[in-house]
Each structure stands twice: as structure tokens, then as C-alpha cells.
Design a protein around this motif. Structure first.
Motif, short mmCIF file in Angstrom:
data_model
loop_
_atom_site.label_atom_id
_atom_site.label_comp_id
_atom_site.label_asym_id
_atom_site.label_seq_id
_atom_site.Cartn_x
_atom_site.Cartn_y
_atom_site.Cartn_z
N GLU A 1 72.34 116.21 -62.57
CA GLU A 1 73.32 116.16 -61.49
C GLU A 1 74.31 115.01 -61.75
O GLU A 1 75.52 115.17 -61.54
N ARG A 2 73.81 113.87 -62.24
CA ARG A 2 74.70 112.74 -62.56
C ARG A 2 75.67 113.11 -63.68
O ARG A 2 76.79 112.60 -63.72
N HIS A 3 75.26 114.00 -64.58
CA HIS A 3 76.14 114.47 -65.66
C HIS A 3 77.09 115.56 -65.16
O HIS A 3 77.95 116.02 -65.92
N GLY A 4 76.91 116.02 -63.93
CA GLY A 4 77.77 117.07 -63.39
C GLY A 4 77.40 118.47 -63.86
O GLY A 4 78.21 119.39 -63.79
N LEU A 5 76.15 118.64 -64.33
CA LEU A 5 75.72 119.93 -64.86
C LEU A 5 74.96 120.78 -63.85
O LEU A 5 74.88 122.00 -63.99
N VAL A 6 74.36 120.13 -62.88
CA VAL A 6 73.55 120.81 -61.87
C VAL A 6 73.97 120.32 -60.50
O VAL A 6 74.36 119.16 -60.33
N LEU B 1 73.36 125.67 -61.75
CA LEU B 1 74.32 125.10 -62.69
C LEU B 1 75.72 125.07 -62.09
O LEU B 1 76.13 125.98 -61.37
N THR B 2 76.43 124.00 -62.39
CA THR B 2 77.85 123.89 -62.05
C THR B 2 78.63 124.65 -63.13
O THR B 2 78.05 125.06 -64.15
N PRO B 3 79.94 124.80 -62.98
CA PRO B 3 80.72 125.40 -64.07
C PRO B 3 80.54 124.66 -65.40
O PRO B 3 80.39 125.30 -66.45
N ASP B 4 80.53 123.32 -65.36
CA ASP B 4 80.27 122.56 -66.60
C ASP B 4 78.86 122.81 -67.11
O ASP B 4 78.62 122.85 -68.32
N GLY B 5 77.91 122.98 -66.19
CA GLY B 5 76.54 123.29 -66.56
C GLY B 5 76.43 124.64 -67.24
O GLY B 5 75.69 124.80 -68.22
N THR C 1 78.78 126.10 -68.94
CA THR C 1 79.36 125.93 -70.28
C THR C 1 78.35 125.26 -71.21
O THR C 1 78.15 125.70 -72.35
N ALA C 2 77.72 124.18 -70.73
CA ALA C 2 76.73 123.47 -71.55
C ALA C 2 75.54 124.37 -71.86
O ALA C 2 75.03 124.37 -72.99
N PHE C 3 75.09 125.16 -70.88
CA PHE C 3 73.97 126.08 -71.09
C PHE C 3 74.32 127.11 -72.16
O PHE C 3 73.51 127.39 -73.05
N GLY C 4 75.52 127.66 -72.10
CA GLY C 4 75.95 128.62 -73.11
C GLY C 4 75.97 128.03 -74.50
O GLY C 4 75.51 128.64 -75.47
N GLU C 5 76.49 126.81 -74.61
CA GLU C 5 76.55 126.14 -75.91
C GLU C 5 75.15 125.78 -76.40
O GLU C 5 74.84 125.94 -77.58
N LEU C 6 74.31 125.30 -75.51
CA LEU C 6 72.94 124.97 -75.87
C LEU C 6 72.21 126.21 -76.38
O LEU C 6 71.52 126.17 -77.41
N THR C 7 72.37 127.32 -75.68
CA THR C 7 71.74 128.58 -76.09
C THR C 7 72.23 129.00 -77.46
O THR C 7 71.44 129.39 -78.33
N ARG C 8 73.53 128.91 -77.70
CA ARG C 8 74.10 129.27 -79.00
C ARG C 8 73.52 128.38 -80.10
O ARG C 8 73.10 128.87 -81.17
N ARG C 9 73.43 127.07 -79.86
CA ARG C 9 72.92 126.14 -80.87
C ARG C 9 71.44 126.40 -81.16
O ARG C 9 71.01 126.33 -82.32
#
Length: 160
Positions: free
Chosen positions: A83-88, A104-108, A110-118
């Protein structure tokens, strides 16, 4: 080699591999530059929490803790950090206001999609070292191994 000796040898080999996987620094680099907020990289537990919230959608803390196989307070602390990172973000459950859900927030997202891809890219590279039959066998045995490990640890915790 006796059955006992073979079992001991197998336990040593599996234990060594388990240790190496747990300590694998490369897995931590998956989340290293996931954020561009100038903060420290996400820790492994935070990456796992992000993945579970992303996969389950809005999720109560108790369900998140169960999915992560951690205590509810541990899940809550991980959500605090995300939450402090703005992801949740957290909000009261629509059906029962006594409970809090994390999503997840919109930034979350995005981060989740990138994490999944990686993670998929990393796993594809690892699995390229195995033929199709070995991959199938690994896919069959690894979840069973993880579940058996969890069962043994759960029993030890219950007996303590």
C-alpha cells in the motif's frame, strides 16, 4: 544400496536442491526494478503477496494469509508495504463491513502484469533445460512435494 540408504541419499539431494531454490538470488531480481518510485526493491514476500492479490482479485486478509500460508498479521504487514508503494488499496468488504479486502491499484495491475511476464520468462528459461517428458513429470511431482512439505509443517505447528 539399501532402501534406507537410498532414502537418505534422496533426502540429501532433495534437501540440497530445496536450499538452493530458496536462496536463489535471481528470483529476487525479478522485482528489483519493478517500481520506479525510488523505493527499495520489493521483497520476496511482497512479490508473492502482489501475485496472490493479482490472481484472486479483491481478497480478504484471512484468505490472503491462507493462500500465502502465513499468519494473518504477516499478510497484513505485506499489504501495508504494498500500500505504501501504491500497489494495493484496502477497503471494507461490501458484503460484511467487519472485514477488509485488498485489491490492486492501477499501478499494482501494471506491476502484477510485469511480474507475471518476468516469472514466465524465467521459468521458460529454466524449463528449456528439460525435455517435454521431464517437464511433465516435474509439473506432476513439484506440487505434490510442496503440499507434502506444507502438511508436515502444519502438523508440526499443530503439535507444538
Amino acid at each position: 544400496m539399501s532402501t534406507d540408504e537410498a532414502a537418505t541419499e534422496a533426502a540429501l539431494v532433495i534437501g540440497g536442491a530445496w536450499r538452493d531454490i530458496r536462496r536463489l538470488r535471481g528470483l529476487r531480481t525479478i522485482g528489483h526494478d519493478l517500481l520506479d518510485d525510488g523505493c527499495a526493491p520489493l521483497e520476496t514476500g511482497e512479490l508473492d503477496t502482489l501475485s496472490v492479490v493479482g490472481a484472486l482479485g479483491p481478497v480478504r486478509m484471512s484468505a490472503l494469509a491462507a493462500a500465502l500460508r502465513v499468519e494473518p498479521s504477516t499478510a497484513t504487514r505485506a499489504v501495508d508495504r504494498l500500500e505504501r508503494h501504491g500497489l494495493v488499496t484496502r477497503r471494507k468488504d461490501d458484503t460484511d463491513g467487519r472485514f477488509v479486502e485488498g485489491s490492486l491499484t492501477p499501478d499494482g495491475l501494471t506491476a502484477f502484469g510485469e511480474l507475471t511476464r518476468r516469472r514466465r520468462e524465467l521459468l521458460a528459461g529454466v524449463l528449456a533445460h528439460f525435455d517435454a517428458a521431464e517437464q511433465e513429470r516435474l509439473a506432476e511431482l513439484l506440487p505434490r512435494f510442496a503440499e507434502a512439505r506444507a502438511d508436515v509443517l502444519d502438523r508440526r505447528t499443530a503439535d507444538a
